[in-house]
Scaffold this motif. Sequence first.
Motif, PDB file in Angstrom:
ATOM      1  N   PHE A  72     -17.142  70.314  17.894  1.00 12.51           N
ATOM      2  CA  PHE A  72     -16.574  69.098  18.467  1.00 12.51           C
ATOM      3  C   PHE A  72     -17.216  67.804  17.962  1.00 12.51           C
ATOM      4  O   PHE A  72     -16.532  66.782  17.843  1.00 12.51           O
ATOM      5  CB  PHE A  72     -16.690  69.125  19.996  1.00 12.51           C
ATOM      6  N   TYR A  76     -15.460  64.028  16.822  1.00 14.98           N
ATOM      7  CA  TYR A  76     -15.748  62.953  17.772  1.00 14.98           C
ATOM      8  C   TYR A  76     -16.389  61.764  17.055  1.00 14.98           C
ATOM      9  O   TYR A  76     -16.026  60.606  17.278  1.00 14.98           O
ATOM     10  CB  TYR A  76     -16.704  63.446  18.871  1.00 14.98           C
ATOM     11  N   ARG A 219     -15.708  66.492  29.176  1.00 20.01           N
ATOM     12  CA  ARG A 219     -14.533  67.355  29.155  1.00 20.01           C
ATOM     13  C   ARG A 219     -15.024  68.796  29.268  1.00 20.01           C
ATOM     14  O   ARG A 219     -14.809  69.634  28.383  1.00 20.01           O
ATOM     15  CB  ARG A 219     -13.725  67.152  27.871  1.00 20.01           C
ATOM     16  N   THR A 220     -15.693  69.041  30.372  1.00 24.86           N
ATOM     17  CA  THR A 220     -16.416  70.305  30.529  1.00 24.86           C
ATOM     18  C   THR A 220     -15.507  71.512  30.390  1.00 24.86           C
ATOM     19  O   THR A 220     -15.854  72.503  29.728  1.00 24.86           O
ATOM     20  CB  THR A 220     -17.140  70.326  31.881  1.00 24.86           C
ATOM     21  N   ARG A 221     -14.338  71.463  31.016  1.00 26.59           N
ATOM     22  CA  ARG A 221     -13.445  72.614  30.940  1.00 26.59           C
ATOM     23  C   ARG A 221     -13.021  72.906  29.512  1.00 26.59           C
ATOM     24  O   ARG A 221     -12.974  74.063  29.076  1.00 26.59           O
ATOM     25  CB  ARG A 221     -12.214  72.370  31.813  1.00 26.59           C
ATOM     26  N   GLU A 222     -12.683  71.859  28.783  1.00 23.99           N
ATOM     27  CA  GLU A 222     -12.273  72.047  27.387  1.00 23.99           C
ATOM     28  C   GLU A 222     -13.414  72.622  26.568  1.00 23.99           C
ATOM     29  O   GLU A 222     -13.220  73.556  25.774  1.00 23.99           O
ATOM     30  CB  GLU A 222     -11.823  70.712  26.792  1.00 23.99           C
ATOM     31  N   TRP A 223     -14.613  72.086  26.753  1.00 18.88           N
ATOM     32  CA  TRP A 223     -15.765  72.569  25.986  1.00 18.88           C
ATOM     33  C   TRP A 223     -16.095  74.012  26.324  1.00 18.88           C
ATOM     34  O   TRP A 223     -16.354  74.817  25.433  1.00 18.88           O
ATOM     35  CB  TRP A 223     -16.979  71.670  26.252  1.00 18.88           C
ATOM     36  N   ARG A 225     -14.036  76.187  27.551  1.00 16.25           N
ATOM     37  CA  ARG A 225     -12.934  77.040  27.115  1.00 16.25           C
ATOM     38  C   ARG A 225     -13.109  77.444  25.648  1.00 16.25           C
ATOM     39  O   ARG A 225     -12.735  78.549  25.246  1.00 16.25           O
ATOM     40  CB  ARG A 225     -11.605  76.317  27.323  1.00 16.25           C
ATOM     41  N   VAL A 226     -13.683  76.548  24.851  1.00 19.51           N
ATOM     42  CA  VAL A 226     -13.929  76.861  23.446  1.00 19.51           C
ATOM     43  C   VAL A 226     -15.269  77.567  23.271  1.00 19.51           C
ATOM     44  O   VAL A 226     -15.402  78.488  22.459  1.00 19.51           O
ATOM     45  CB  VAL A 226     -13.887  75.567  22.599  1.00 19.51           C
ATOM     46  N   SER A 227     -16.281  77.143  24.044  1.00 22.64           N
ATOM     47  CA  SER A 227     -17.611  77.745  23.886  1.00 22.64           C
ATOM     48  C   SER A 227     -17.634  79.202  24.328  1.00 22.64           C
ATOM     49  O   SER A 227     -18.446  79.987  23.820  1.00 22.64           O
ATOM     50  CB  SER A 227     -18.661  76.951  24.661  1.00 22.64           C
ATOM     51  N   SER A 290      -9.259  69.848  10.560  1.00 21.87           N
ATOM     52  CA  SER A 290      -8.583  68.949  11.508  1.00 21.87           C
ATOM     53  C   SER A 290      -7.633  67.983  10.813  1.00 21.87           C
ATOM     54  O   SER A 290      -6.683  67.502  11.424  1.00 21.87           O
ATOM     55  CB  SER A 290      -9.621  68.161  12.324  1.00 21.87           C
ATOM     56  N   GLY A 365     -10.531  77.275  14.939  1.00 19.26           N
ATOM     57  CA  GLY A 365      -9.813  77.597  16.162  1.00 19.26           C
ATOM     58  C   GLY A 365      -9.389  79.042  16.294  1.00 19.26           C
ATOM     59  O   GLY A 365      -8.664  79.396  17.228  1.00 19.26           O
TER      60      GLY A 365
END
Length: 434
Positions: A72, A76, A219-223, A225-227, A290, A365
């Motif tokens: 990420f 960013y 964006r804890t959930r997003e992070w 979800r990927v981690s 990306s 991804g």
Amino acid sequence: MTAEFLGGSFLRSVNGSIIANALSVGLLLLTQLVLARTLGVEQYGIYAYAMSWLAVLTLASKGGMDVALQRFLPPYIANGRRGLCIGLLWRAYQVAAGSGILLAAVALPLTLIIVGRQQLLWSLVLALVALPILSAGKITRGALLALRHPVAAQVADGLVAPLVILTIALVAEAGGSVLTAIGALGATWLGAVLALLMGLWILRRVIPDPFRSAVAEFRTREWLRVSAPLFFVSGMHLIIGYADIVMLGMIRGTFESGIYAICTRLAAVVALPLMFVNAALAPYVSELWSVGAKDRLQHLTTSAVRIGATLGIPIALLLAVFPEAVLGLFGQAFVAGRLALTLLIVGQLVNVGAGPVALLMTMTGRHWDAAVVITGGAILNIVLNALLIPRFGMAGAAIATAASTILWNAGLAFLAHSRIGINSSVFAIRSRYG
């Protein structure tokens, strides 16, 4: 980003990474050599066994957040998302340190109850004490790699800690003191503390000034979800890398696992050049994917695997031709691992030839695809270890690890070509940017 700039920037990162990592590996091998000769096979086996458990628990505590930083942070930073950069860093440290403390708190009473041998017991206790510190250090390393500072990452993570351990071992030997596994684990704890402090100091200096004053966004959930799949992939890697040592120690004892641990470390040197290149490659993979720059990504991937093979194959030949001479440096008892070393080298050669397959899948991804394949390799590794170690000992463990390594590398190389259109192997033809 032009091809000329891309190539020059990448090669500078690679050169710096190779130099820093080569120094680190040399220091690490010297440290292991001194420890093996100072501790003896039995005490070194206890030390290696405790360190193997520490590696497993460290992986669990960082929860894939070190790899998520590399996934990420580059986009960013490229898009000027300062708040998200700072927020991600904070959350990564919170997850790693908090999980490390929790795991140590749960594992400590279990260790006191289950483990009877005093030397092994207190070695494992010291390993648990070092767990939160080591986990935070891995987050710092991941952040420095994401910020394209592979040399700085290696200075903190790969030079400070082994230098502390080596110094303490040499001082103990010069003073006539008998160094035990407990003393070596104590030195490891001190090295982890100093490495973390050094890493945090470097990280603070390399973070751009505008980012330091940014208000953290989360964006804890997003992070997470990927981690989560990244953590899973790393976990399967670790099982393949350490299950043989742990299971050998449980089934045949710490004497054989101590010898075998040296064999695994020597065989791993074959793939280290590719790992060094991967450390520099990771942020480029994330950024190029990306923006859809597949040709440039193919060019860098081919460059990476060829650099890794050019440096790794001569190391493999040296170890395969002179296994007794190399193992004898650690002590005459370690020569018994020569067959295991040769078998492990075969697996590492396939690892090098397949290229940065796991990195490509996780940074583009396709983490769950990578997780499925590597899980298959980990399951095969455990099953083969259970079947082969009782009968063949170290050679059985080596066969299990080599076979599983070949399986997951072949599977991921196929998926990288079919799913993302990148040929990761050493036989790939360069893109038009080459």
